[in-house]
Design an enzyme around this catalytic site. Sequence first.
Site, PDB file in Angstrom:
ATOM      1  N   SER A 204      26.323  68.395  31.391  1.00 26.87           N
ATOM      2  CA  SER A 204      27.579  67.773  32.354  1.00 26.87           C
ATOM      3  C   SER A 204      27.314  66.198  33.063  1.00 26.87           C
ATOM      4  CB  SER A 204      28.736  68.224  32.389  1.00 26.87           C
ATOM      5  OG  SER A 204      29.530  67.878  33.821  1.00 26.87           O
TER       6      SER A 204
ATOM      7  N   TYR B 158      30.294  75.999  38.094  1.00 31.95           N
ATOM      8  CA  TYR B 158      29.693  75.414  37.072  1.00 31.95           C
ATOM      9  C   TYR B 158      28.612  74.140  37.383  1.00 31.95           C
ATOM     10  CZ  TYR B 158      31.532  71.951  33.215  1.00 31.95           C
ATOM     11  OH  TYR B 158      31.471  71.257  32.101  1.00 31.95           O
TER      12      TYR B 158
END
Length: 280
Positions: free
Chosen positions: A142, A155
């Site tokens: 990401s 995350y």
Amino acid sequence: MKTFKDKVAAITGAGSGIGQALAIALAKQGCNLALSDVSETGLANTVALLQAFPVKVTTQKVDVATRDEIAAWAKTVVEQHGKVNLIFNNAGVALGSTAEGVSYEDLEWLIGINFWGVVYGTKEFLPYLKQSGDGHIVNISSMFGLTAQPTQSAYNASKFAVRGFTESLRQELDIENSGVSATCIHPGGIRTNIAKAARMNNSVTSLGMDPAKSQDAFDKLLRTPADEAANLILNAVQKNRRRLLIGADAKAVDAIQRLFPQGYQKLFATATALQARFMN
């Protein structure tokens, strides 16, 4: 890998989002597909979209956080297709929480899917990819694997881990010259259901944030169409790129990190505080 025609690609999280878009893009190029997801409904929806293409499609419900399920699926894929050339470790989840407020259960849930799912998918499929003589591993990190943000400690940890794991793997594969390569993908905001499905807890109120409004704001940042992301990923595989940034937001975050390797933290903290004040 210059062509996907007559290859076999395994995709996790294929029931929606980037996984579904990858399945469609690969089918258009004559690639046979082994699809997995925790949602059988999602898998059925993807299969329905693939009926127009003359490729073999198999599906299996798989929890990527469970090693035995990934191992069994990898074996089944080879039994059903005779080989496997690509694994797209795409399945992922999101969580909004402070580092102090996140529960161990939520942290283990997210790391289990986002990181261990990638590890299991890589390790269980790699021997079969080597047997094919022409293989590629695609791991989805990401833009949050490039910089850290408030409320995203879990995350960030998972996506930084995917990046480190994949970059090390790629170097080892280069040395081995085994016919298998790897690419790490850093998407920005892709128009998927990840924001709607994200877990969000009330610990973010300690930062002046409203959980519901924060989730809505996150969803509005998802701008890049999933099919566009899929096409960019496949192009990166064909060019054997080491990493791919998807979207202007990912490229901007990467540039900020390069210019301000420490200072970006203060910049992001200030921006988050101002955003919270504006939303309230």
